[in-house]
Design a protein around this motif. Structure first.
Motif, PDB file in Angstrom:
ATOM      1  N   GLN A  69     -16.823  -6.180   1.961  1.00  0.00           N
ATOM      2  CA  GLN A  69     -16.582  -4.950   1.214  1.00  0.00           C
ATOM      3  C   GLN A  69     -15.739  -3.965   2.017  1.00  0.00           C
ATOM      4  OE1 GLN A  69     -19.491  -6.427   1.592  1.00  0.00           O
ATOM      5  NE2 GLN A  69     -20.179  -6.977  -0.480  1.00  0.00           N
ATOM      6  N   ILE A  70     -16.105  -3.752   3.264  1.00  0.00           N
ATOM      7  CA  ILE A  70     -15.369  -2.817   4.112  1.00  0.00           C
ATOM      8  C   ILE A  70     -14.000  -3.387   4.468  1.00  0.00           C
ATOM      9  CG2 ILE A  70     -15.415  -1.514   6.261  1.00  0.00           C
ATOM     10  CD1 ILE A  70     -17.440  -0.616   4.190  1.00  0.00           C
ATOM     11  N   SER A  71     -13.932  -4.716   4.654  1.00  0.00           N
ATOM     12  CA  SER A  71     -12.664  -5.348   5.024  1.00  0.00           C
ATOM     13  C   SER A  71     -11.612  -5.175   3.922  1.00  0.00           C
ATOM     14  CB  SER A  71     -12.886  -6.832   5.316  1.00  0.00           C
ATOM     15  OG  SER A  71     -11.657  -7.475   5.568  1.00  0.00           O
ATOM     16  N   LEU A 115       5.348  -2.131  -7.920  1.00  0.00           N
ATOM     17  CA  LEU A 115       4.252  -1.612  -8.730  1.00  0.00           C
ATOM     18  C   LEU A 115       3.123  -2.626  -8.889  1.00  0.00           C
ATOM     19  CD1 LEU A 115       6.105   0.284 -11.620  1.00  0.00           C
ATOM     20  CD2 LEU A 115       4.439   1.282 -10.059  1.00  0.00           C
ATOM     21  N   ILE A 116       3.490  -3.900  -8.975  1.00  0.00           N
ATOM     22  CA  ILE A 116       2.492  -4.945  -9.200  1.00  0.00           C
ATOM     23  C   ILE A 116       1.633  -5.164  -7.962  1.00  0.00           C
ATOM     24  CG2 ILE A 116       2.218  -7.418  -9.636  1.00  0.00           C
ATOM     25  CD1 ILE A 116       4.644  -7.257 -11.462  1.00  0.00           C
ATOM     26  N   VAL A 117       2.235  -5.115  -6.774  1.00  0.00           N
ATOM     27  CA  VAL A 117       1.496  -5.434  -5.541  1.00  0.00           C
ATOM     28  C   VAL A 117       0.318  -4.498  -5.320  1.00  0.00           C
ATOM     29  CG1 VAL A 117       1.688  -5.583  -3.037  1.00  0.00           C
ATOM     30  CG2 VAL A 117       3.460  -6.575  -4.471  1.00  0.00           C
ATOM     31  N   PRO A 118       0.491  -3.174  -5.330  1.00  0.00           N
ATOM     32  CA  PRO A 118      -0.690  -2.318  -5.094  1.00  0.00           C
ATOM     33  C   PRO A 118      -1.748  -2.432  -6.186  1.00  0.00           C
ATOM     34  CG  PRO A 118       1.202  -0.993  -5.723  1.00  0.00           C
ATOM     35  CD  PRO A 118       1.715  -2.365  -5.478  1.00  0.00           C
ATOM     36  N   ILE A 119      -1.329  -2.649  -7.433  1.00  0.00           N
ATOM     37  CA  ILE A 119      -2.315  -2.799  -8.510  1.00  0.00           C
ATOM     38  C   ILE A 119      -3.115  -4.080  -8.327  1.00  0.00           C
ATOM     39  CG2 ILE A 119      -2.587  -3.101 -10.994  1.00  0.00           C
ATOM     40  CD1 ILE A 119      -0.174  -1.317 -11.403  1.00  0.00           C
ATOM     41  N   ASN A 126      -6.841  -2.439   1.632  1.00  0.00           N
ATOM     42  CA  ASN A 126      -6.236  -1.722   0.515  1.00  0.00           C
ATOM     43  C   ASN A 126      -5.760  -0.334   0.943  1.00  0.00           C
ATOM     44  OD1 ASN A 126      -5.589  -1.263  -2.309  1.00  0.00           O
ATOM     45  ND2 ASN A 126      -7.385   0.065  -2.370  1.00  0.00           N
ATOM     46  N   LEU A 127      -6.585   0.390   1.684  1.00  0.00           N
ATOM     47  CA  LEU A 127      -6.207   1.735   2.100  1.00  0.00           C
ATOM     48  C   LEU A 127      -5.045   1.724   3.086  1.00  0.00           C
ATOM     49  CD1 LEU A 127      -9.720   3.427   2.507  1.00  0.00           C
ATOM     50  CD2 LEU A 127      -8.144   3.540   0.563  1.00  0.00           C
ATOM     51  N   LEU A 128      -5.044   0.756   3.991  1.00  0.00           N
ATOM     52  CA  LEU A 128      -3.947   0.679   4.960  1.00  0.00           C
ATOM     53  C   LEU A 128      -2.622   0.355   4.269  1.00  0.00           C
ATOM     54  CD1 LEU A 128      -5.605  -1.131   8.010  1.00  0.00           C
ATOM     55  CD2 LEU A 128      -4.840   1.250   7.878  1.00  0.00           C
ATOM     56  N   TYR A 129      -2.657  -0.583   3.333  1.00  0.00           N
ATOM     57  CA  TYR A 129      -1.415  -0.931   2.637  1.00  0.00           C
ATOM     58  C   TYR A 129      -0.907   0.241   1.808  1.00  0.00           C
ATOM     59  CZ  TYR A 129       1.869  -3.104  -0.560  1.00  0.00           C
ATOM     60  OH  TYR A 129       2.995  -3.385  -1.286  1.00  0.00           O
ATOM     61  N   LEU A 130      -1.794   0.925   1.115  1.00  0.00           N
ATOM     62  CA  LEU A 130      -1.372   2.055   0.296  1.00  0.00           C
ATOM     63  C   LEU A 130      -0.858   3.208   1.157  1.00  0.00           C
ATOM     64  CD1 LEU A 130      -4.161   2.114  -2.444  1.00  0.00           C
ATOM     65  CD2 LEU A 130      -1.847   1.203  -2.620  1.00  0.00           C
TER      66      LEU A 130
END
Length: 234
Positions: free
Chosen positions: A89-91, A147-151, A96-100
């Protein structure tokens, strides 16, 4: 019998005189949120942008540019999983947060061209990387992919976090924060916080004061003119 011409007096304006600019009601001197539009200031800037290929934004259409996003996400996931005691869960949330965060910093925060800017004479100084891609065109294949990658990453992180409400709220907030600048309605729009401005919109420069030298300039004396007339020769 001809009538004499009628004398018409000009109309007299009886309205009160306008108030001086200093006495007029002023608008707000500042605002919490202000939206500014960045556009092409001169024709020369448009010509400078079309003179050479913008290598700062042209790489997104190169071979392997789309695949590098998947490689970086997998590399980050494997690296974070090596931390002792790390849960899935944390991983996934960290990935996700680092990529965004990196995506927002790279595509929507940094403006201008970090290299080769002399070729375009600073024509891209006010534009972000997202606004430089495909010369600002919307819904191009590269922008659709970005747009597709972060979603897709958000959906994966939501699934592997077992739809935890707190982690879902964190991941969704980060996704919205990155997707909003990608909307066509916000193209070349800047959101300024705590913007300060005067009533005219332009700050008034202050005249600098210089220290006195301690001595006053002596007045210039002019010689008294001599009246030479015929009386002197009598």
């Amino acid at each position: 019998m001809n009538r004499p011409p009628t004398l018409r007096l000009p109309a007299i304006d009886t309205s009160p005189p306008p108030k001086p600019s200093a006495l007029r009601s002023r608008g707000r001197s500042g605002s919490i949120v202000k939206v500014e539009e960045i556009g092409d200031r001169t024709v020369e800037e448009s010509l400078d942008r079309s003179a050479y290929v913008n290598i700062n934004a042209d790489w997104v259409n190169a071979k392997g540019a789309w695949l590098i996003h998947v490689v970086l996400i997998l590399f980050g996931k494997i690296t974070i999983d090596t931390i002792p005691g790390m849960t899935q869960q944390i991983s996934w949330t960290c990935v996700n947060l680092l990529y965004l965060a990196l995506s927002y910093l790279m595509f929507h925060w940094v403006t201008g061209i970090p290299f080769g800017n002399d070729l375009h004479s600073g024509a891209y100084d006010d534009l972000t990387l997202w606004e430089q891609i495909d010369e600002g065109a919307q819904y191009t294949p590269a922008k659709k992919w970005l747009l597709i990658v972060p979603i897709t990453l958000f959906l994966a992180s939501t699934h592997y976090t077992n739809y935890d409400p707190w982690l879902f709220a964190i991941n969704f907030s980060a996704l919205v924060f990155v997707l909003i600048p990608k909307l066509p309605q916000l193209h070349r729009q800047r959101v300024r916080f705590m913007a300060e401005e005067t009533a005219s919109g332009v700050s008034t420069p202050i005249t600098p004061s210089f220290p006195s030298s301690g001595t006053s300039t002596p007045p210039q004396e002019y010689p008294v003119p001599i009246d030479i007339t015929a009386a002197h020769f009598r």
